[in-house]
Design a protein around this motif. Structure first.
Motif, PDB file in Angstrom:
ATOM      1  N   GLY A   1      -6.441 -12.532  58.345  1.00  0.00           N
ATOM      2  CA  GLY A   1      -5.891 -13.436  57.350  1.00  0.00           C
ATOM      3  C   GLY A   1      -7.008 -14.088  56.567  1.00  0.00           C
ATOM      4  N   TRP A   2      -6.702 -15.258  56.017  1.00  0.00           N
ATOM      5  CA  TRP A   2      -7.635 -15.944  55.132  1.00  0.00           C
ATOM      6  C   TRP A   2      -7.725 -17.410  55.473  1.00  0.00           C
ATOM      7  N   GLY A   3      -8.958 -17.905  55.525  1.00  0.00           N
ATOM      8  CA  GLY A   3      -9.206 -19.330  55.567  1.00  0.00           C
ATOM      9  C   GLY A   3      -9.281 -19.793  54.126  1.00  0.00           C
ATOM     10  N   LEU A   4      -8.640 -20.885  53.821  1.00  0.00           N
ATOM     11  CA  LEU A   4      -8.543 -21.312  52.432  1.00  0.00           C
ATOM     12  C   LEU A   4      -8.694 -22.819  52.312  1.00  0.00           C
ATOM     13  N   SER A   5      -9.649 -23.228  51.509  1.00  0.00           N
ATOM     14  CA  SER A   5      -9.850 -24.642  51.209  1.00  0.00           C
ATOM     15  C   SER A   5      -8.850 -25.017  50.112  1.00  0.00           C
ATOM     16  N   CYS A   6      -7.765 -25.687  50.514  1.00  0.00           N
ATOM     17  CA  CYS A   6      -6.713 -26.073  49.578  1.00  0.00           C
ATOM     18  C   CYS A   6      -5.933 -27.227  50.200  1.00  0.00           C
ATOM     19  N   SER A   7      -4.944 -27.709  49.495  1.00  0.00           N
ATOM     20  CA  SER A   7      -4.103 -28.760  50.064  1.00  0.00           C
ATOM     21  C   SER A   7      -3.126 -28.145  51.062  1.00  0.00           C
TER      22      SER A   7
END
Length: 161
Positions: free
Chosen positions: A111-117
Motif C-alpha cells: 500500500g501507500w503511506g501518505l502525508s495528508c489529513s
C-alpha cells in the motif's frame, strides 16, 4: 508489483497504546477481526522509507469490499491508488510504498503511506472500497479507522526499528 520479500526496514507495532482509550466494538466483521491482538499487535510494516511524516495514513487498495481478489487484480488496484494519490497530491505532500504483513509473512498487502489529513485518507479508503485504513498520529500512536463510521481504535504504537 512484486510480492516477494521487500527491501527496506521493518516496523513493528508496540502492543499497547498508553494513555489512549481503546474502543471495544465496530460495526463490520473486518474491523472485529482487525482488533484481534494476534493480527495487529504484532503486525509488521516494511518500507524503504528512511523517515516518516509527523502524521500520516497507510492505505491499501487490495481486496475491495473485503473480498479476496487474484494477485494481478490487487496489483492493478494498487496502481490505480498510486495514480489517484499522484493526481490529488502532486508533489505537495509525501507518499511512499509500505507493505503491511503478518508476522509469519503469509499475508501481505502493499500500500501507500501518505502525508495528508485524516479526512483525505478516509475519502481515499472509501473511493477504493476499503473497510479500514491505518492512521498514525503525531505521537506515533497507530489507529485502525473504519472508513464508513470514522470510528477509530488505537492498536499500538508505530515504532520504527
Amino acid at each position: 508489483m512484486h510480492l516477494g520479500r521487500p527491501k527496506g526496514r521493518a516496523v513493528t507495532i508496540a502492543p499497547k497504546c498508553q494513555g489512549l482509550r481503546k474502543r471495544r466494538w465496530f460495526t463490520t466483521k473486518f474491523i472485529d477481526y482487525m482488533k484481534n491482538e494476534s493480527a495487529y499487535s504484532r503486525a509488521i510494516f516494511e518500507t524503504a522509507q528512511p523517515s516518516f511524516p509527523e502524521a500520516f495514513a497507510i492505505i491499501t487498495a487490495y481486496n475491495p469490499d473485503g473480498i479476496d481478489h487474484a494477485v494481478e487484480e490487487n496489483e492493478a488496484f494498487n496502481r490505480l491508488l498510486q495514480r489517484e494519490i499522484t493526481k490529488r497530491h502532486h508533489s505537495s505532500c509525501s507518499s511512499f510504498e509500505i507493505t503491511g504483513k503478518s508476522v509469519c509473512g503469509s499475508h501481505k498487502e502493499p500500500g501507500w503511506g501518505l502525508s495528508c489529513s485524516l479526512e483525505e485518507a478516509i475519502d481515499l479508503g472509501r473511493l477504493f472500497r476499503q473497510e479500514a485504513i491505518f492512521w498514525i498520529n503525531t505521537d506515533k500512536s497507530l489507529h485502525l479507522v473504519d472508513v464508513k463510521t470514522r470510528e477509530q481504535t488505537c492498536i499500538g504504537k508505530f515504532d520504527p526499528l
